[in-house]
Design an enzyme around this catalytic site. Structure first.
Site, PDB file in Angstrom:
ATOM      1  N   ASP A   1      10.181   4.811 -10.223  1.00  0.00           N
ATOM      2  CA  ASP A   1       9.756   5.309 -11.534  1.00  0.00           C
ATOM      3  C   ASP A   1      10.419   6.635 -11.898  1.00  0.00           C
ATOM      4  O   ASP A   1      10.600   6.947 -13.079  1.00  0.00           O
ATOM      5  CB  ASP A   1       8.231   5.474 -11.570  1.00  0.00           C
ATOM      6  CG  ASP A   1       7.518   4.139 -11.700  1.00  0.00           C
ATOM      7  OD1 ASP A   1       8.195   3.100 -11.595  1.00  0.00           O
ATOM      8  OD2 ASP A   1       6.288   4.138 -11.898  1.00  0.00           O
TER       9      ASP A   1
ATOM     10  N   SER B   1       0.817  -1.211   0.000  1.00  0.00           N
ATOM     11  CA  SER B   1       0.000   0.000   0.000  1.00  0.00           C
ATOM     12  C   SER B   1       0.854   1.266   0.000  1.00  0.00           C
ATOM     13  O   SER B   1       1.534   1.566  -0.978  1.00  0.00           O
ATOM     14  CB  SER B   1      -0.958  -0.043   1.196  1.00  0.00           C
ATOM     15  OG  SER B   1      -1.910   0.974   1.144  1.00  0.00           O
TER      16      SER B   1
ATOM     17  N   LYS C   1      -0.581  -4.235  -3.364  1.00  0.00           N
ATOM     18  CA  LYS C   1      -1.872  -3.627  -3.027  1.00  0.00           C
ATOM     19  C   LYS C   1      -1.945  -2.250  -3.669  1.00  0.00           C
ATOM     20  O   LYS C   1      -1.294  -1.311  -3.213  1.00  0.00           O
ATOM     21  CB  LYS C   1      -2.063  -3.509  -1.516  1.00  0.00           C
ATOM     22  CG  LYS C   1      -3.392  -2.862  -1.127  1.00  0.00           C
ATOM     23  CD  LYS C   1      -3.521  -2.710   0.379  1.00  0.00           C
ATOM     24  CE  LYS C   1      -4.865  -2.089   0.771  1.00  0.00           C
ATOM     25  NZ  LYS C   1      -4.975  -0.680   0.340  1.00  0.00           N
TER      26      LYS C   1
END
Length: 549
Positions: free
Chosen positions: A309, A298, A323
């Site tokens: 990224d 999460s 999640k």
């Protein structure tokens, strides 16, 4: 960014509230069909009325509703859940950053409440309660025996701020029980366990959850380490199952240059909201590594995804939980609440890292971690099957994949060195922890003279500690097995010394000892020490090596 972030996390989900309220609890919301007939979702209310008026036996309407709520939400995704009124406070407390109590850490050994440590400056320290004390009565009622549990202890020790609780204490150095009246106060719930220097360059920060105070704690930790000379950072999110969604956004903002997408979320009734860095972060350039494992979930994945990224740092460890669903907590008038999945979140490259699930099959979903273990994913990167159709690219063009957690840039297998059936027994039975507590308690006067680990370590020499422990475990019914004990020797000694150090010196000493042989941390330090290779890995011009066991 702040306005976007606020809308992103706290946007009023009126549609969701209306739908859930209508479907689930007709008694809380009276909704009329504008076309004159009974709406489909009135069936539940009609059914309850039929049962109340015509069922052969008397039943409790509230109990029926409480039982059916989890079942209805259980037909949705695995993360939508019902929280009964009696549980909501404790569920929220974990994330709110404080609660009202007496300020101790305790465990239950031999059917007795043992004070493990006293929070500095807290209510218990102010009245003179000490580590090693045994609480035998609360408000003049005996509180020992087989019936006591962590839940019952917490329920009796917590209470409204400024209320008073009377404790009866047994102390080894006192001839008779002692009585203390403790005025409850606000007790902080820390979410950053520790922050310390690993060497003269790298600072280590352990984040256990993402709660209301985590961002402030994180900034303080970064500043502390920076003042101590840190030029690079390792942020440990292993075992961190998540928490509040705005916290990892704020933390990532502190590390990213301006105008970098951190995360975005959208759903059927949830308009897309972007969180973008604003360039005010004070640690935008320091080399960075994030540690993850299969229990990092999460909010941990939001943070790790933003770092990966944007090629801001490297992820080291094992694939995360997977999640990628956003829950909104919706309260009801009786004090209960639901956490309803309202959106999916996406990392900056556009990938959703939510692993696959089927509606209403939470049991199958919960077995995913077990299946990963059986398939060898914890031990060999080649056992992890990435969905090649869900390929995305980082800022520097490195390939990353969606559809099931965040794959680390450098895979480090789970370390099982020293694990034997004997070690598993003493861990599962709690014998290691019990021995460390008893050893500390029996030697507290001597051990308390230690000001740091350099002072303490000669007092807890490994060989004598191990021999004493084996005898202790045998008295508890765990038969000595010399071959296995020898294999697990270093692991047992390391764990015992870490527990004892925590009892005397606190969390920093505990982690310093516990992490001595941590392969994932060692790999992260190795990567940071080679600046050229670190930069090559971030640029995608070097291939990270992965280990197998």
């Amino acid at each position: 960014m702040n306005n976007n972030k606020a809308r992103f996390v706290w946007i009023p989900l009126l549609v969701a509230v209306a739908i859930v309220g209508g479907i689930l609890i007709g008694r809380f919301f009276s909704i009329q069909n504008p076309f004159g007939g009974s709406a489909q979702y009135d069936k539940i209310e009609s059914l309850l009325q039929c049962i109340e008026q015509q069922y052969v036996d008397t039943v409790n309407r509230d109990d029926l509703i409480e039982n059916v709520m989890p079942k209805i939400l259980g037909e949705l995704d695995p993360h939508s859940a019902y929280i009964p009124a009696q549980d909501l406070e404790s569920v929220n407390e974990e994330l709110e950053g404080s609660f009202s109590g007496i300020g101790i850490q305790f465990n239950i050994l031999n059917d007795t409440i043992n004070v493990v440590s006293v929070i500095p400056g807290g209510p218990s320290e102010k009245v003179g309660i000490l580590a090693g004390d045994r609480i035998v009565a609360i408000n003049d009622s005996a509180f020992v025996g087989e019936g006591i549990s962590n839940e019952s202890v917490i329920k009796n020790l917590k209470g409204p701020k400024d209320s008073v609780v009377k404790l009866t204490i047994v102390r080894k150095t006192a001839k008779k029980p002692l009585t203390y009246e403790v005025t409850r106060g606000d007790i902080p719930v820390n979410s950053i366990d520790v922050a310390f220097m690993l060497d003269d360059q790298a600072g280590y920060i352990k984040v256990s959850k993402f709660g209301r105070t985590t961002y402030d704690e994180f900034i303080n930790a970064l500043s502390k380490l920076n003042n101590e000379g840190a030029r690079s950072f390792i942020i440990d999110l292993r075992g961190n199952s998540g928490g509040l969604m705005d916290i990892p956004i704020n933390m990532a903002n502190e590390l990213l240059p301006a105008n970098r997408l951190i995360v975005y979320a959208e759903g059927r009734a949830f308009e897309r909201e972007d969180a973008v860095s604003n360039g005010t972060g004070t640690f935008q350039d320091a080399p960075l590594i994030v540690l993850t494992d299969e229990w990092s979930a999460s909010s941990s994945e939001i943070f790790a995804g933003a770092i990966q990224d944007n090629d801001r740092g490297l992820i080291v460890g094992r694939r995360t939980f997977g999640k990628g669903l956003v829950q909104q907590q919706i309260p009801f008038r009786d004090g209960s609440a639901i956490r309803l999945t309202v959106a999916r979140y996406y990392t900056p490259s556009g990938r959703c890292i939510q692993k696959q699930y089927e509606l209403g099959k939470a049991d199958d979903y919960s077995m995913d971690i077990v299946n990963r273990y059986k398939h060898g994913e914890f031990f060999n990167a080649d056992s992890i099957k990435q969905n090649k159709e869900l390929v995305y690219h980082t800022v520097n063009g490195r390939e990353v994949y969606g559809g099931g957690g965040i794959m680390p840039d450098i895979f480090v297998p789970r370390d099982t060195t020293g694990y034997t059936s004997y070690f598993n027994n003493v861990i599962n039975e709690g014998t290691l922890y019990q021995y460390a507590f008893d050893f500390t308690d029996n030697n507290r006067d001597r051990l308390s003279k230690a000001k740091d680990l350099d002072d303490l370590m000669p007092m807890i020499e490994g060989n004598s500690l191990l021999n004493s422990f084996v005898q202790y475990a045998a008295q508890k019914g765990i038969r000595p097995r010399p071959v296995y004990i020898n294999i697990s020797r270093r692991l047992i000694i390391n764990t015992l010394q870490a527990y004892i150090a925590r009892n005397i010196l606190g969390e920093e000493a505990f982690y310093k000892l516990l992490l001595r042989d941590d392969e994932t941390l060692r790999k992260a330090q190795e990567v940071l020490a080679d600046e050229q290779n670190y930069n090559r890995l971030l640029s995608g011009t070097s291939t990270a090596s992965t280990g197998t066991k």
